[in-house]
Design a protein around this motif. Sequence first.
Motif, PDB file in Angstrom:
ATOM      1  N   TYR A  57      -1.673   6.017   8.141  1.00 48.38           N
ATOM      2  CA  TYR A  57      -0.447   5.623   7.452  1.00 48.38           C
ATOM      3  C   TYR A  57       0.778   5.912   8.315  1.00 48.38           C
ATOM      4  O   TYR A  57       0.745   6.751   9.219  1.00 48.38           O
ATOM      5  N   SER A  86       3.814   6.498   6.665  1.00 43.49           N
ATOM      6  CA  SER A  86       4.755   7.186   5.781  1.00 43.49           C
ATOM      7  C   SER A  86       4.027   8.290   5.043  1.00 43.49           C
ATOM      8  O   SER A  86       2.786   8.328   5.016  1.00 43.49           O
ATOM      9  N   LYS A  87       4.800   9.166   4.446  1.00 47.59           N
ATOM     10  CA  LYS A  87       4.246  10.238   3.638  1.00 47.59           C
ATOM     11  C   LYS A  87       4.177   9.798   2.178  1.00 47.59           C
ATOM     12  O   LYS A  87       4.835   8.849   1.765  1.00 47.59           O
ATOM     13  N   ASP A  88       3.409  10.522   1.386  1.00 52.45           N
ATOM     14  CA  ASP A  88       3.214  10.162  -0.025  1.00 52.45           C
ATOM     15  C   ASP A  88       4.531  10.064  -0.790  1.00 52.45           C
ATOM     16  O   ASP A  88       4.728   9.157  -1.594  1.00 52.45           O
ATOM     17  N   LYS A  89       5.429  11.024  -0.568  1.00 51.93           N
ATOM     18  CA  LYS A  89       6.662  11.103  -1.354  1.00 51.93           C
ATOM     19  C   LYS A  89       7.873  10.502  -0.645  1.00 51.93           C
ATOM     20  O   LYS A  89       8.999  10.687  -1.085  1.00 51.93           O
ATOM     21  N   GLN A  90       7.644   9.793   0.455  1.00 53.57           N
ATOM     22  CA  GLN A  90       8.769   9.189   1.186  1.00 53.57           C
ATOM     23  C   GLN A  90       9.381   8.065   0.358  1.00 53.57           C
ATOM     24  O   GLN A  90       8.671   7.190  -0.149  1.00 53.57           O
ATOM     25  N   ARG A 125      10.614   4.813  -1.162  1.00 56.44           N
ATOM     26  CA  ARG A 125      10.249   3.425  -0.859  1.00 56.44           C
ATOM     27  C   ARG A 125      11.444   2.526  -1.183  1.00 56.44           C
ATOM     28  O   ARG A 125      11.863   2.422  -2.331  1.00 56.44           O
ATOM     29  N   LYS A 133      -7.323   5.321   6.888  1.00 56.66           N
ATOM     30  CA  LYS A 133      -6.232   6.105   6.298  1.00 56.66           C
ATOM     31  C   LYS A 133      -5.183   6.482   7.349  1.00 56.66           C
ATOM     32  O   LYS A 133      -4.704   7.611   7.417  1.00 56.66           O
ATOM     33  N   HIS A 187       0.823  -1.217   0.000  1.00 57.55           N
ATOM     34  CA  HIS A 187       0.000   0.000   0.000  1.00 57.55           C
ATOM     35  C   HIS A 187       0.854   1.263   0.000  1.00 57.55           C
ATOM     36  O   HIS A 187       1.911   1.326   0.629  1.00 57.55           O
ATOM     37  N   VAL A 188       0.393   2.259  -0.729  1.00 59.44           N
ATOM     38  CA  VAL A 188       1.029   3.579  -0.775  1.00 59.44           C
ATOM     39  C   VAL A 188       0.000   4.609  -0.329  1.00 59.44           C
ATOM     40  O   VAL A 188      -1.056   4.710  -0.962  1.00 59.44           O
ATOM     41  N   PRO A 189       0.267   5.344   0.756  1.00 57.52           N
ATOM     42  CA  PRO A 189       1.412   5.313   1.671  1.00 57.52           C
ATOM     43  C   PRO A 189       1.430   4.022   2.509  1.00 57.52           C
ATOM     44  O   PRO A 189       0.442   3.301   2.560  1.00 57.52           O
ATOM     45  N   ARG A 196       9.325  14.328 -11.410  1.00 56.73           N
ATOM     46  CA  ARG A 196       8.053  15.045 -11.319  1.00 56.73           C
ATOM     47  C   ARG A 196       8.110  16.387 -12.059  1.00 56.73           C
ATOM     48  O   ARG A 196       7.141  16.791 -12.699  1.00 56.73           O
TER      49      ARG A 196
END
Length: 462
Positions: A289, A291-295, A297, A287, A244-246, A451
């Motif tokens: 989580y 971790s953060k979205d942009k951490q 992986r 929800k 899963h993300v995050p 990005r």
Amino acid sequence: MSLIDNKRNKPEMNHVIKNQRNANNSSSPTTMAERQRQRFVDKATKVSAKYLRRLAELPGAPDAMEPFFKVLQDIYVDLKNVAKPADTKIVGTYCVMVPNELIYAVGAQPVKLCSGSYTAFAIGDDLVPRDACPLIKAVMGFQAMEVMPIYDDCALMVVPITCDCKKKMAGMLKQRVPTYALHVPTAKSEDRDMEQYVQELYQLIPELEAVTGQTISYQSLAESIDAMGFAQYQMSKFNEFKKHVPALIKGTHAMALMNAFSYLPVAQWSQQLHRLNQELARRKKDKHYVSKDKQPRIMITGSPVIFPNIKIPLLIEETGGILVGDETCMGERSLYDPTVVVDQSFDGLMRSLANRYTRPCTCPTFVDNSQRIYRIKQMIADHQVQGVVYHVLRGCLVYDFEYQTLEDELGKLGIPVIRVESDYNEEDIEQLRIRIEAFIELIKLKDLETRISKLKKSEIAG
């Protein structure tokens, strides 16, 4: 008692001091051997408690992780034996290629004895050649000191011959405890190699029956395959949550629960993993989580990461990464594929076990290891991995051989890889921290550039 309690009582020493004082000289100072054991125990338990505390303090641990932490505390800090009925024999194993099903089928408890102890490693350094891998040194260190019940109470040890160090270790162990050297084929695509391994498993059966006094029946073997199958099913569900993300769980915590698998009866471990999966399902719904979205992986592969030597996973997550994949023999690999039974006879069950413990195995002991590259690429895609930490225990040549091939293959995918060589000591932690932190920053920069490039392309298209 809390896992992070700094005032934990010292473990009792009555069961670990083998050479008792002479009853007629009880007032005299302890012997040198006793003092050495006491220092060994104090240092080993202190280091284990420290890493267990860091595990517990790492943010985001699910409540259902507590029993997994506790079993690591019981074994490494309190020096207890595995939880089992009084008349159950312990069979020690040293690799994922030993079928646990055979051990359970004969009424025994398998315990994986690969060790990550810094203190035992230091003792073993004087017992085996300098260039032997840290795992072998730690195992022999514990054997020499005779302080851990899980080693001392083994009725039999099963050592798969997957490298030269394991071969020599089997010979050294045999001088202390009954030991069976399980010969693993060097190839898994040839029928003759698989036939050899099937016969090896058949030869293991009377060794197990001799130490337990029980026989393996069709029924007991089928039941043990089912029990392991439930563990593999729960592991497959857990792996889905890990994608899963995050992230829903820290990778270091995931590695702790896989280490705990070595010391818990399979039914107990499976039930606790089931509860953890339920908690992760609630986290996903809410929800919640870790971790953060942009951490970044990160995935770890290479030599096994064995408690308490978990400094590299901790460093990854303490320096800004999130560990989402673990392709090691102390991780997902041990429960990756279920046993598929086609022929319902006893021989069919045995051949199914032989297939399960070799065909999907990605250990580099096999001559042709292209399957491992495929598996790692598959995990990178499934877990959306952005960088790979390749862990090499100093002296572990079979894994070191693999690095260049993996680096070349992942380079084609644009996935950065860092080779991290270490052993069982804490002297290199700051150096490792600097390298891992720089690697994570590199991934962040690469992601930012990607990005920005996508944004520019969308603006031009618009």
